[in-house]
Design a protein around this motif. Structure first.
Motif, short mmCIF file in Angstrom:
data_model
loop_
_atom_site.label_atom_id
_atom_site.label_comp_id
_atom_site.label_asym_id
_atom_site.label_seq_id
_atom_site.Cartn_x
_atom_site.Cartn_y
_atom_site.Cartn_z
N TYR A 54 0.58 -1.45 -0.06
CA TYR A 54 0.06 -0.02 -0.24
C TYR A 54 0.50 1.07 0.01
CZ TYR A 54 -2.88 3.64 2.06
OH TYR A 54 -4.06 4.63 1.95
N LEU A 55 1.50 1.38 0.87
CA LEU A 55 2.31 2.91 0.79
C LEU A 55 3.93 2.83 -0.08
CD1 LEU A 55 2.97 2.31 4.85
CD2 LEU A 55 1.98 3.49 4.24
N ILE A 168 -0.77 8.84 7.91
CA ILE A 168 -0.79 6.91 6.99
C ILE A 168 -1.72 7.36 5.85
CG2 ILE A 168 -2.72 5.72 8.07
CD1 ILE A 168 -0.65 3.39 7.54
N ARG A 171 0.15 11.57 1.05
CA ARG A 171 1.13 12.00 -0.10
C ARG A 171 2.14 12.92 -0.52
NH1 ARG A 171 0.27 7.03 -2.52
NH2 ARG A 171 1.76 6.92 -3.39
N ARG A 175 4.41 9.89 -3.65
CA ARG A 175 5.32 8.69 -2.65
C ARG A 175 4.21 9.25 -1.68
NH1 ARG A 175 11.14 9.00 -3.21
NH2 ARG A 175 10.61 6.77 -1.70
N ALA A 176 4.12 8.36 -0.80
CA ALA A 176 3.00 7.68 0.38
C ALA A 176 4.60 8.53 1.63
CB ALA A 176 3.27 6.25 0.82
N THR A 179 7.59 6.86 3.51
CA THR A 179 8.68 6.34 2.53
C THR A 179 9.67 7.26 1.66
OG1 THR A 179 7.30 6.96 0.20
CG2 THR A 179 7.06 5.08 1.97
N TYR A 186 5.00 4.91 11.78
CA TYR A 186 3.83 5.45 11.86
C TYR A 186 3.47 4.52 13.31
CZ TYR A 186 4.32 5.57 6.82
OH TYR A 186 4.54 5.74 5.26
#
Length: 377
Positions: A54-55, A168, A171, A175-176, A179, A186
């Motif tokens: 997901y991330l 969380i 972006r 990008r998340a 990251t 988190y």
């Protein structure tokens, strides 16, 4: 509708999320108990795989809390005694516990007026010998100014660790958040946008060596059972948390969009009042909190409580005024923006499953305070 009606609005209501996943979670809880998968185990491993996907991270290492995540990230980065770390002064104390546990010293910086996130112009004034790292916090659900953070870090050779405990799903440059740096952290405390059934946290990294160190340190420093190659901790995620988080993760984007819609409703309906409303400056916002500011925050808090509306104060005592940091040297510069957030900030309810009726109740109550002259009382 008036203040005498019976409708109340909690600051958060997690029962709505539970009802969304309950049917799928309960059979898996039976399976978890049958498998004795209480510490780490299948459901934690599955969650790590899914949340990494997901991330967009290579490695996701699940741990026992957001504070544990930050502690292990600091250690994995090699930060220790004698080192100093730039941190925003307007944040939850969990941001700095990890570096303090490691023997490092926080260097507090003021924050941007528009976002409450670290002000890199102010950080430049506080740069001093011994500073080895910076921890930007994506506060209230909005990314910090990572372009400025990474530019500054590159000029001074600093390690960057992202505190994405409240953000969380947000972006930055596509990008998340969490990251973009060497390590990102988190929290899955129940009230977070993605919350567990208790404490939980996560560290993400694309660095294989860091990931191996994190996995070892969370589990007593073991490389294999009863062989302890490094100093470690009992920071393992419980299987139950991995199970619940794994079932909630597919709902996260929908729940985030609900938060954004509530925030947009508030901002539209309150835009003409003498309030400082949240601004989206750094590309994205997932609205873990919706923080408004007014010099009459305490009166507004009491007024909303009379209407049956719960609010929050994030964070009324800045880190540099916390008794546990009284031994730190007095800073050469003040923290006027942090003081503004601490004194004048009030967090309105915003949570997935919040009804339009509840939102309108909050709006009506806030408007009534100002229209009745409460700000002048």
């Amino acid at each position: 509708m008036n203040m005498m009606t019976s409708l109340s609005v909690p600051f958060a209501d997690l029962s709505w999320q539970w009802n969304a996943v309950r049917g799928a979670v309960m059979p898996d809880i039976e399976r978890l108990f049958a498998a004795n998968a209480f510490c780490l185990g299948k459901w934690v491993t599955d969650f790590e795989r899914d949340v990494a996907g997901y991330l967009g991270a290579k490695h996701a290492v699940a741990v026992s809390s957001g504070s544990a995540a930050l502690h292990l990230a600091v250690l994995a980065a090699g930060i220790g005694p004698g080192d100093k770390v730039l941190v925003p002064s307007n944040t939850f104390i969990g941001t700095v516990w990890g570096l303090v546990y490691a023997g490092a010293t926080p260097v507090f910086c003021d924050v941007e007026d528009a976002t409450g996130t670290i002000d890199m112009a102010d950080a430049a004034l506080r740069m001093e010998p011994g500073v080895r790292a910076i921890i930007p916090v994506h506060l209230y659900g909005q990314p910090a100014d990572l372009t400025a953070v990474f530019d500054f870090a590159a000029r001074h050779g600093l390690i960057v660790i992202e505190d994405a405990a409240q953000a969380i799903g947000a972006r930055y440059d596509g990008r998340a958040v969490g990251t973009l740096a060497r390590l990102g952290c988190y929290s899955f405390y129940p009230g977070k946008n993605l919350g567990g059934a208790g404490e939980g946290g996560l560290v993400v990294t694309d660095n294989d060596a860091d990931a191996a160190a994190l996995r070892s340190m969370r589990n007593h420093g073991q490389s294999e059972r009863y062989l302890h190659e490094r100093i470690g901790f009992n920071y393992r995620m419980d299987g139950l948390q991995g199970l619940v988080l794994g079932h909630k993760l597919p709902h996260l984007d929908d729940w985030t969009n609900q938060r954004r819609a509530i925030a947009a409703h508030y901002s539209q309906a309150l835009r003409d009042l003498p309030l400082k409303l949240p601004q989206v400056v750094h590309q994205d916002h997932v609205y873990h909190l919706y923080v408004v500011r007014t010099p009459h925050s305490e009166s507004l808090h009491k007024h909303l409580r009379m209407w049956g509306i719960e609010t929050g104060r994030h964070y009324p005592v800045p880190l540099y005024r916390q008794p546990c940091f009284a031994q730190l040297p007095s800073p050469a510069h003040g923290f006027p923006v942090t003081e503004d957030f601490a004194t004048n900030g009030i967090s309105l309810p915003v949570f997935a499953g919040m009804s339009v009726v509840q939102q309108d109740r909050v709006i009506e109550a806030v408007r009534s305070f100002f229209e009745a002259g409460g700000a002048h009382g």
